[in-house]
Enzyme design. Structure first.
Site, PDB file in Angstrom:
ATOM      1  N   GLY A   8      -1.052  -5.333  -0.897  1.00  0.00           N
ATOM      2  CA  GLY A   8      -0.645  -4.337  -1.553  1.00  0.00           C
ATOM      3  C   GLY A   8       0.222  -4.844  -2.455  1.00  0.00           C
ATOM      4  O   GLY A   8       1.988  -4.119  -2.966  1.00  0.00           O
ATOM      5  N   ARG A  33      -5.814  -1.124  -3.406  1.00  0.00           N
ATOM      6  CA  ARG A  33      -6.802   0.246  -3.765  1.00  0.00           C
ATOM      7  C   ARG A  33      -6.661   0.386  -5.304  1.00  0.00           C
ATOM      8  O   ARG A  33      -7.978   0.231  -5.564  1.00  0.00           O
ATOM      9  CB  ARG A  33      -6.581   1.373  -2.981  1.00  0.00           C
ATOM     10  CG  ARG A  33      -6.680   1.331  -1.719  1.00  0.00           C
ATOM     11  CD  ARG A  33      -5.747   2.873  -1.224  1.00  0.00           C
ATOM     12  NE  ARG A  33      -4.266   2.496  -1.284  1.00  0.00           N
ATOM     13  CZ  ARG A  33      -3.506   3.821  -0.500  1.00  0.00           C
ATOM     14  NH1 ARG A  33      -4.473   4.583  -0.570  1.00  0.00           N
ATOM     15  NH2 ARG A  33      -2.432   4.069  -1.799  1.00  0.00           N
ATOM     16  N   ARG A  34      -6.143  -0.211  -5.660  1.00  0.00           N
ATOM     17  CA  ARG A  34      -6.553  -0.193  -7.570  1.00  0.00           C
ATOM     18  C   ARG A  34      -6.836  -0.796  -8.005  1.00  0.00           C
ATOM     19  O   ARG A  34      -6.124  -2.146  -7.945  1.00  0.00           O
ATOM     20  CB  ARG A  34      -5.051   0.548  -7.883  1.00  0.00           C
ATOM     21  CG  ARG A  34      -4.804   1.960  -7.730  1.00  0.00           C
ATOM     22  CD  ARG A  34      -3.439   2.905  -7.983  1.00  0.00           C
ATOM     23  NE  ARG A  34      -2.171   1.911  -7.255  1.00  0.00           N
ATOM     24  CZ  ARG A  34      -0.694   2.080  -7.202  1.00  0.00           C
ATOM     25  NH1 ARG A  34      -0.390   3.050  -8.523  1.00  0.00           N
ATOM     26  NH2 ARG A  34       0.382   1.100  -6.740  1.00  0.00           N
ATOM     27  N   TYR A 148       8.253   7.255   8.506  1.00  0.00           N
ATOM     28  CA  TYR A 148       8.760   6.269   7.881  1.00  0.00           C
ATOM     29  C   TYR A 148       9.737   5.695   8.928  1.00  0.00           C
ATOM     30  O   TYR A 148       9.264   4.158   9.055  1.00  0.00           O
ATOM     31  CB  TYR A 148       8.508   6.412   6.504  1.00  0.00           C
ATOM     32  CG  TYR A 148       9.078   5.222   5.848  1.00  0.00           C
ATOM     33  CD1 TYR A 148       8.166   4.680   5.708  1.00  0.00           C
ATOM     34  CD2 TYR A 148      11.011   5.196   5.556  1.00  0.00           C
ATOM     35  CE1 TYR A 148       8.547   3.417   4.577  1.00  0.00           C
ATOM     36  CE2 TYR A 148      10.885   3.521   5.112  1.00  0.00           C
ATOM     37  CZ  TYR A 148       9.692   2.921   4.250  1.00  0.00           C
ATOM     38  OH  TYR A 148       9.618   2.001   3.620  1.00  0.00           O
ATOM     39  N   GLY A 183      12.969  -0.144  -8.606  1.00  0.00           N
ATOM     40  CA  GLY A 183      11.991  -0.553  -9.808  1.00  0.00           C
ATOM     41  C   GLY A 183      10.421  -1.167  -9.462  1.00  0.00           C
ATOM     42  O   GLY A 183       9.428  -1.363  -9.657  1.00  0.00           O
ATOM     43  N   GLU A 185       7.245   1.844  -7.472  1.00  0.00           N
ATOM     44  CA  GLU A 185       6.918   2.679  -7.358  1.00  0.00           C
ATOM     45  C   GLU A 185       7.746   4.089  -5.727  1.00  0.00           C
ATOM     46  O   GLU A 185       6.380   4.606  -5.244  1.00  0.00           O
ATOM     47  CB  GLU A 185       5.495   2.579  -7.407  1.00  0.00           C
ATOM     48  CG  GLU A 185       5.156   2.130  -8.493  1.00  0.00           C
ATOM     49  CD  GLU A 185       3.432   1.942  -8.769  1.00  0.00           C
ATOM     50  OE1 GLU A 185       2.628   2.523  -7.638  1.00  0.00           O
ATOM     51  OE2 GLU A 185       3.093   2.077  -9.789  1.00  0.00           O
TER      52      GLU A 185
HETATM   53  P1  NDP Z   1       5.028   0.781  -3.485  1.00  0.00           P
HETATM   54  O1  NDP Z   1       4.960   1.474  -3.601  1.00  0.00           O
HETATM   55  O2  NDP Z   1       5.409  -0.098  -5.357  1.00  0.00           O
HETATM   56  O3  NDP Z   1       4.097  -0.362  -3.320  1.00  0.00           O
HETATM   57  C1  NDP Z   1       3.492  -0.086  -2.368  1.00  0.00           C
HETATM   58  C2  NDP Z   1       1.781  -1.493  -2.290  1.00  0.00           C
HETATM   59  O4  NDP Z   1       1.779  -0.631  -0.936  1.00  0.00           O
HETATM   60  C3  NDP Z   1       0.628  -0.736  -3.277  1.00  0.00           C
HETATM   61  O5  NDP Z   1       0.349  -1.708  -3.746  1.00  0.00           O
HETATM   62  C4  NDP Z   1      -0.103  -0.253  -3.100  1.00  0.00           C
HETATM   63  O6  NDP Z   1      -1.665  -0.060  -3.515  1.00  0.00           O
HETATM   64  C5  NDP Z   1      -0.178  -0.357  -1.624  1.00  0.00           C
HETATM   65  N1  NDP Z   1      -0.678   0.340  -0.395  1.00  0.00           N
HETATM   66  C6  NDP Z   1      -0.252   1.811  -0.289  1.00  0.00           C
HETATM   67  N2  NDP Z   1      -1.223   1.744   0.771  1.00  0.00           N
HETATM   68  C7  NDP Z   1      -2.283   0.753   0.832  1.00  0.00           C
HETATM   69  C8  NDP Z   1      -3.545   1.178   1.247  1.00  0.00           C
HETATM   70  N3  NDP Z   1      -4.036   2.373   2.360  1.00  0.00           N
HETATM   71  N4  NDP Z   1      -4.059   0.158   1.236  1.00  0.00           N
HETATM   72  C9  NDP Z   1      -3.646  -1.096   1.038  1.00  0.00           C
HETATM   73  N5  NDP Z   1      -3.121  -0.744  -0.025  1.00  0.00           N
HETATM   74  C10 NDP Z   1      -1.881   0.219   0.661  1.00  0.00           C
HETATM   75  O7  NDP Z   1       6.370  -0.161  -3.129  1.00  0.00           O
HETATM   76  P2  NDP Z   1       7.706  -1.266  -2.335  1.00  0.00           P
HETATM   77  O8  NDP Z   1       6.750  -2.018  -3.345  1.00  0.00           O
HETATM   78  O9  NDP Z   1       8.820  -0.781  -2.264  1.00  0.00           O
HETATM   79  O10 NDP Z   1       7.460  -1.707  -1.179  1.00  0.00           O
HETATM   80  C11 NDP Z   1       6.455  -2.547  -0.435  1.00  0.00           C
HETATM   81  C12 NDP Z   1       6.404  -2.476   1.018  1.00  0.00           C
HETATM   82  O11 NDP Z   1       8.481  -2.272   1.263  1.00  0.00           O
HETATM   83  C13 NDP Z   1       5.871  -1.571   1.863  1.00  0.00           C
HETATM   84  O12 NDP Z   1       5.465  -1.615   3.215  1.00  0.00           O
HETATM   85  C14 NDP Z   1       7.734  -0.496   1.937  1.00  0.00           C
HETATM   86  O13 NDP Z   1       7.760   1.268   3.060  1.00  0.00           O
HETATM   87  C15 NDP Z   1       8.244  -1.695   1.711  1.00  0.00           C
HETATM   88  N6  NDP Z   1       9.640  -1.124   2.064  1.00  0.00           N
HETATM   89  C16 NDP Z   1      10.113  -0.390   0.732  1.00  0.00           C
HETATM   90  C17 NDP Z   1      11.664  -0.142  -0.231  1.00  0.00           C
HETATM   91  C18 NDP Z   1      12.034  -0.151  -1.819  1.00  0.00           C
HETATM   92  O14 NDP Z   1      13.440   0.801  -1.157  1.00  0.00           O
HETATM   93  N7  NDP Z   1      11.096   0.571  -1.869  1.00  0.00           N
HETATM   94  C19 NDP Z   1      12.779  -0.544   1.193  1.00  0.00           C
HETATM   95  C20 NDP Z   1      12.778  -1.222   2.385  1.00  0.00           C
HETATM   96  C21 NDP Z   1      11.487  -2.015   2.638  1.00  0.00           C
HETATM   97  P3  NDP Z   1      -2.424   0.459  -3.913  1.00  0.00           P
HETATM   98  O15 NDP Z   1      -2.047   1.866  -4.358  1.00  0.00           O
HETATM   99  O16 NDP Z   1      -3.242   0.209  -4.944  1.00  0.00           O
HETATM  100  O17 NDP Z   1      -3.332   0.618  -2.101  1.00  0.00           O
HETATM  101  C1  8X3 Z   2      12.851   1.774   1.894  1.00  0.00           C
HETATM  102  C2  8X3 Z   2      13.990   1.990   2.221  1.00  0.00           C
HETATM  103  O1  8X3 Z   2      16.244   3.705   3.145  1.00  0.00           O
HETATM  104  O2  8X3 Z   2      14.428   4.818   1.176  1.00  0.00           O
HETATM  105  O3  8X3 Z   2      12.324   1.182   3.073  1.00  0.00           O
HETATM  106  O4  8X3 Z   2      13.849   4.135   3.562  1.00  0.00           O
HETATM  107  S1  8X3 Z   2      14.395   3.570   2.376  1.00  0.00           S
END
Ligand code: NDP
Ligand code: 8X3
Length: 249
Positions: A8, A33-34, A148, A183, A185
């Site tokens: 990701g 994926r993108r 989730y 910051g 998606e």
């Molecule tokens: P984004 O949506 O910005 O990034 C998510 C990434 O995961 C993208 O690069 C996307 O790439 C990839 N992804 C999603 N589905 C797939 C798939 N099937 N195969 C491969 N890649 C995949 O989210 P964040 O950067 O915020 O999140 C990253 C991680 O951190 C996640 O696990 C999220 O649950 C966790 N997290 C996020 C928090 C937040 O508040 N933002 C807080 C705590 C945890 P593509 O679509 O190109 O495949």
């Molecule tokens: C992302 C943080 O609080 O939106 O894992 O679930 S929260």
């Protein structure tokens, strides 16, 4: 110099990890994926970044992934299981089952399949670091968190159980559990592309940002081999847990 596989890496934390690790002198295999995003990252970061498309829910692609890499990129020193998503924030009884299935397929099944594909090489070499992206949602429940939160609780417990199998080996596992991070998606994906709903989540806050998470990951990777951080829970200063919900008559 370590070779670091980031799942990701096309957005948010994953892209920040790639930038930070390359800046720190490591090599990064960036996946997602993108493909156009991967190509842009490769263009930006040069030959210490190898961009390889990978959907973590594609079990056959994950199983065969290592074999598709150039021979000199197959020794993965660090695996960052970052790919993940939340879909929806409505109550459980209204949730779309397809959304629940996608979260489990990505955050749980995808993560364990990638781990299963990479871990044997680490064990054979008796060397490795696995950083899993959990969440405060795996620790503290909130309305609409249901699957989730459940998936991230799995990631935490899976991480701790990996440690149980790996004790005595030179392989470390950390569950990174961030709270609110703007910051990326994440919220746009959660709300089906609705930018204004996503922006409202972070309005008036000084949230964490992906670079804060990358800073933490860079620190974890830099620690001496005898130090394992089991879990890191991190929140912005403007966020805290509590109180319990109480419904009064
Ligand atoms: P984004 O949506 O910005 O990034 C998510 C990434 O995961 C993208 O690069 C996307 O790439 C990839 N992804 C999603 N589905 C797939 C798939 N099937 N195969 C491969 N890649 C995949 O989210 P964040 O950067 O915020 O999140 C990253 C991680 O951190 C996640 O696990 C999220 O649950 C966790 N997290 C996020 C928090 C937040 O508040 N933002 C807080 C705590 C945890 P593509 O679509 O190109 O495949
Ligand atoms: C992302 C943080 O609080 O939106 O894992 O679930 S929260």
């Amino acid at each position: 110099m370590k070779t670091i596989l980031v799942t990701g890496a096309t957005a948010g934390f994953g892209a920040a990890f790639a930038r930070r690790f390359v800046k720190d002198g490591h090599r990064v295999i960036a996946t997602g994926r993108r493909v156009e995003r991967l190509a842009a990252l490769a263009e930006e970061l040069g030959d210490r970044l190898l961009a390889v498309p990978l959907d973590v829910t594609d079990k056959a692609a994950v199983a065969g992934f290592l074999g598709t890499l150039p021979a000199d990129w197959r020794r993965i020193d660090v695996l960052v299981n970052n790919a993940g998503l939340a879909l929806g924030l409505g109550p459980a009884w209204e949730a779309d089952l397809a959304d629940w299935d996608t979260m489990v397929a990505t955050n749980v099944t995808g993560l364990i399949h990638v781990t299963r594909a990479i871990l044997p090489g680490m064990v054979e070499r008796n060397d490795g670091i696995i950083l899993n992206l959990g969440s405060v949602a795996g620790v503290y429940p909130y309305p609409g968190g249901h699957v989730y939160g459940g998936s991230k609780a799995f990631v935490q417990q899976f991480s701790l159980n990996l440690r149980a199998d790996l004790v005595g080996k030179n392989i470390r596992v950390t569950d990174i559990e961030p709270g609110m991070v703007s910051g990326s998606e994440f919220s746009k994906v959660r709300f089906g592309g609705d930018e204004s709903k996503a922006a409202a989540v972070y309005a008036g806050t000084h949230s964490l940002n992906p670079e804060d998470i990358a800073e933490t990951a860079a620190w974890l990777v830099s620690l001496p081999a005898h130090v394992n951080i089991n879990r890191i829970e991190m929140m912005p200063t403007c966020q805290a847990n509590g109180p319990f919900a109480v419904k009064r008559e």
